[in-house]
Design an enzyme around this catalytic site. Sequence first.
Site, PDB file in Angstrom:
ATOM      1  N   ILE A 152       0.832  -1.205   0.000  1.00  0.00           N
ATOM      2  CA  ILE A 152       0.000   0.000   0.000  1.00  0.00           C
ATOM      3  C   ILE A 152       0.865   1.252   0.000  1.00  0.00           C
ATOM      4  O   ILE A 152       0.596   2.219  -0.719  1.00  0.00           O
ATOM      5  CB  ILE A 152      -0.966  -0.004   1.201  1.00  0.00           C
ATOM      6  N   THR A 232      -4.112   5.879   8.103  1.00  0.00           N
ATOM      7  CA  THR A 232      -5.062   4.872   7.627  1.00  0.00           C
ATOM      8  C   THR A 232      -4.637   3.490   8.124  1.00  0.00           C
ATOM      9  O   THR A 232      -5.177   2.482   7.666  1.00  0.00           O
ATOM     10  CB  THR A 232      -5.111   4.848   6.092  1.00  0.00           C
ATOM     11  N   ALA A 233      -3.674   3.458   9.044  1.00  0.00           N
ATOM     12  CA  ALA A 233      -3.106   2.180   9.491  1.00  0.00           C
ATOM     13  C   ALA A 233      -3.938   1.601  10.630  1.00  0.00           C
ATOM     14  O   ALA A 233      -4.861   0.818  10.383  1.00  0.00           O
ATOM     15  CB  ALA A 233      -1.649   2.369   9.900  1.00  0.00           C
ATOM     16  N   ASP A 258      -8.377   8.032  10.026  1.00  0.00           N
ATOM     17  CA  ASP A 258      -9.421   7.065   9.682  1.00  0.00           C
ATOM     18  C   ASP A 258      -9.545   5.955  10.718  1.00  0.00           C
ATOM     19  O   ASP A 258     -10.512   5.201  10.701  1.00  0.00           O
ATOM     20  CB  ASP A 258      -9.108   6.452   8.305  1.00  0.00           C
ATOM     21  N   GLU A 263     -12.871   2.485  18.738  1.00  0.00           N
ATOM     22  CA  GLU A 263     -13.823   2.705  17.653  1.00  0.00           C
ATOM     23  C   GLU A 263     -15.163   2.070  18.020  1.00  0.00           C
ATOM     24  O   GLU A 263     -15.200   0.902  18.384  1.00  0.00           O
ATOM     25  CB  GLU A 263     -13.295   2.092  16.351  1.00  0.00           C
ATOM     26  N   HIS A 285     -13.071   4.561   9.778  1.00  0.00           N
ATOM     27  CA  HIS A 285     -12.368   3.347   9.333  1.00  0.00           C
ATOM     28  C   HIS A 285     -12.892   2.878   7.968  1.00  0.00           C
ATOM     29  O   HIS A 285     -13.257   1.714   7.783  1.00  0.00           O
ATOM     30  CB  HIS A 285     -12.535   2.233  10.370  1.00  0.00           C
ATOM     31  N   ALA A 287     -11.174   4.115   4.896  1.00  0.00           N
ATOM     32  CA  ALA A 287     -10.212   4.485   3.859  1.00  0.00           C
ATOM     33  C   ALA A 287     -10.051   3.396   2.813  1.00  0.00           C
ATOM     34  O   ALA A 287      -9.836   3.679   1.628  1.00  0.00           O
ATOM     35  CB  ALA A 287      -8.851   4.803   4.488  1.00  0.00           C
TER      36      ALA A 287
END
Length: 314
Positions: A152, A232-233, A258, A263, A285, A287
């Site tokens: 990525i 985004t990890a 993100d 969460e 979450h 992305a």
Amino acid sequence: MMIVISEFMDETAVASLRDRFEVIYDPALVDERPRLMERVQQADALIVRNRTQVDRALLSAARRLKVVGRLGVGLDNIDVAACQAHKVEVIPASGANAAAVAEYVIGTALVLLRGQYASTDAVIDGRWPRTALLNGRELGGKTLGLIGCGYIGQLTARLARALGMEVIAHDPALAADDPALARIGIRLTGLEELLATSDVVSLHVPLTEKTRGLLGRERLASMKKGAILVNTARGGIVDEKALVELLKAGHLGGAAIDVFAQEPLPAGSPFTALRGASNLILTPHVAGVTQESNKRVSAMIAQRVGEFLAGQGG
């Protein structure tokens, strides 16, 4: 053989599994643990995203379980060691959502550097905040720092290079003479240099004991003034309270987050102090989730889980 799917999945992929197996597709199971525990008792396969906790208790209940398909790549919600002990295969959708994540990183970096896209209401109302919005910055010529440079990260670097960015990366797993780095145009560097010189810092590492709290207050403060942080990890890698304080103080130019330590965000989260801020983008979450990536991820896992079960005599 039975497959239980506890989170959302592309319907076409679900249908492809139903052609060959008994399938229980119930995205509500992720939030109903007692029902999930009951369903998995007869499951030969379980397909999840990032919220279903595949832990020792679930594995003990799922005595027939042979394989877990992960609709994504992060495995921090799956106890991999316990799966190995129970002889349960874990299959992630490696690479299938990479394009979505890479585009999210570049897209949010563009928005935050430019800083001009929150003016819609003012323009509609007849106000003209042109003077206040003359300090937008271009992406071209800036430096992107990648913390983690796997598939990525490298795809993100390709997009950044196409837009005229310089790209540096910190990844102890890569050798400086790795041919992929030269091909794309990525220079490996130490973490401290990356933080001090990057205009945009993007995280691409899993959450492990080594990466937990990797960007604490001191390292965040060492970032270049005005820099943008994109995560985004995984949550837990960044000190959220320190990040908010540095954004409020103006040391950091912006952040796109993100993923979070908890969460959904709990009441009283540090981010509450930045409600309405134009230099902060928070997303739940997603992305790696687009219409296209959902189809790719779902199709890959449906195929690989189906093949695995077929090999087991299903």
